[in-house]
Design an enzyme around this catalytic site. Structure first.
Site, PDB file in Angstrom:
ATOM      1  CE  LYS A 177      -2.053  25.256  33.988  1.00  0.00           C
ATOM      2  NZ  LYS A 177      -0.936  25.554  33.109  1.00  0.00           N
ATOM      3  N   GLY A 190       1.903  24.698  28.525  1.00  0.00           N
ATOM      4  CA  GLY A 190       1.022  25.426  27.625  1.00  0.00           C
ATOM      5  C   GLY A 190       1.669  25.825  26.310  1.00  0.00           C
ATOM      6  CG  HIS A 249       1.329  25.661  38.659  1.00  0.00           C
ATOM      7  ND1 HIS A 249       1.638  26.567  37.682  1.00  0.00           N
ATOM      8  CD2 HIS A 249       0.946  24.536  38.020  1.00  0.00           C
ATOM      9  CE1 HIS A 249       1.440  26.007  36.494  1.00  0.00           C
ATOM     10  NE2 HIS A 249       1.019  24.775  36.675  1.00  0.00           N
ATOM     11  CD  GLU A 279       0.260  28.496  34.869  1.00  0.00           C
ATOM     12  OE1 GLU A 279      -0.813  28.344  35.484  1.00  0.00           O
ATOM     13  OE2 GLU A 279       0.540  27.878  33.823  1.00  0.00           O
ATOM     14  CB  SER A 305       2.881  20.291  26.228  1.00  0.00           C
ATOM     15  OG  SER A 305       2.905  21.720  26.231  1.00  0.00           O
ATOM     16  CG  ASN A 333      -3.640  23.263  37.373  1.00  0.00           C
ATOM     17  OD1 ASN A 333      -4.620  23.901  37.780  1.00  0.00           O
ATOM     18  ND2 ASN A 333      -2.421  23.792  37.313  1.00  0.00           N
ATOM     19  CD  GLU A 351       3.108  21.241  36.137  1.00  0.00           C
ATOM     20  OE1 GLU A 351       2.198  20.596  35.614  1.00  0.00           O
ATOM     21  OE2 GLU A 351       2.962  22.411  36.561  1.00  0.00           O
TER      22      GLU A 351
HETATM   23  P1  13P Z   1      -0.426  22.238  30.099  1.00  0.00           P
HETATM   24  O1  13P Z   1      -0.816  20.765  30.165  1.00  0.00           O
HETATM   25  O2  13P Z   1      -1.527  23.100  29.569  1.00  0.00           O
HETATM   26  O3  13P Z   1       0.879  22.419  29.407  1.00  0.00           O
HETATM   27  O4  13P Z   1      -0.220  22.733  31.611  1.00  0.00           O
HETATM   28  C1  13P Z   1       0.551  21.973  32.481  1.00  0.00           C
HETATM   29  C2  13P Z   1       0.385  22.504  33.849  1.00  0.00           C
HETATM   30  O5  13P Z   1       0.810  23.610  34.159  1.00  0.00           O
HETATM   31  C3  13P Z   1      -0.321  21.669  34.827  1.00  0.00           C
HETATM   32  O6  13P Z   1      -0.180  22.171  36.117  1.00  0.00           O
END
Ligand code: 13P
Length: 243
Positions: A11, A165, A89, A91, A203, A9, A159
């Site tokens: 983003k 992150g 997601h 976010e 992560s 992803n 997740e």
């Molecule tokens: P990270 O791998 O940067 O922690 O992000 C995970 C994520 O949100 C994938 O959708």
């Protein structure tokens, strides 16, 4: 058997110049034996169409078309060359107020456009510390995953919000507990619940991927930061191939 999937992803990252990353990955993993799904920003989807990967969007609107300035429909993603779309997601849930009902509606729009919905669920740190993780997962599964879900049109990504992150990863036991719980809920609700691919996200790195892929009911990963560079994503794909 669930399909093994290494998903990236991107983003809100990625310009045309960054497509070289994917060409490097294609040379190394063009015939990986596992599914590789790249979800770039929507602006790059059509430029990714020739790559030997599945390409996905990161969000879609619940409606197929209409007066929704700035939004993208599932049909548009499919038209640009996508075969999947991430829905729900954390976010999007946090930044755009997406509820379980909205996520379910977006996932149904994905099905209508012939896309696989990669539906994301996961608890916040407050919820984990309160001991309510499995209740949160139950609510999100019940509310975000439509009745029309099948192992062919839906992937579930677990997740934990606090692991995204942050460099913080749940213990393998914590991942195992949640993934086994998700599997049990899907099997109880859907005839083919045992065949849904369940991804862990948060992560994931080359250094922890093999351990995570060794956890029962982890069929792959949804990777953010480490999917942006071929040198970081490649060992994760290799770990999945070897799992
Ligand atoms: P990270 O791998 O940067 O922690 O992000 C995970 C994520 O949100 C994938 O959708």
């Amino acid at each position: 058997m669930p399909r093994k999937i290494a998903a990236g992803n991107w983003k809100m990252n990625g310009l045309r110049g960054d497509l070289a990353t994917l060409k490097t990955l294609a040379n190394a993993h063009g015939d990986a034996g596992v599914d590789i799904l790249i979800c770039p920003p929507a602006t790059l989807i059509s430029a990714c169409a020739d790559l030997p990967f599945q390409i996905g969007g990161q969000d879609c609107h619940a409606e197929a078309s209409g007066a929704h300035t700035g939004d993208i429909s599932a049909q548009m993603l499919a038209d640009a060359g996508a075969t999947a779309v991430i829905t729900g997601h954390s976010e999007r849930r946090a930044d755009h107020g997406e509820t379980d009902a909205i996520v379910a509606a977006k996932s149904m729009a994905a099905y209508a456009a012939g896309l696989v919905a990669v539906i994301c669920i996961g608890e916040t740190l407050t919820e984990r510390e309160a001991g309510t993780t499995l209740d949160v997962i139950d609510g999100q599964l019940a509310g975000s995953v439509p009745d029309g879900a099948t192992a062919s049109n839906t992937v579930i990504a677990y997740e934990p919000v606090w692991a995204i992150g942050t460099g913080k990863v749940p213990t393998l036991d914590q991942i195992a507990e949640v993934h086994a719980h998700i599997r049990a809920r899907l099997t109880a609700r859907f005839a083919d619940g045992a065949a849904f691919s369940l991804l862990y996200g948060g992560s994931v790195k080359g250094s922890n991927a093999a351990d995570i892929f060794g956890v029962p009911h982890v069929d792959g990963a949804l990777v953010g930061g480490a999917s942006l560079k071929a040198d970081d994503f490649s060992p994760i794909i290799t770990a999945l191939q070897n799992a």
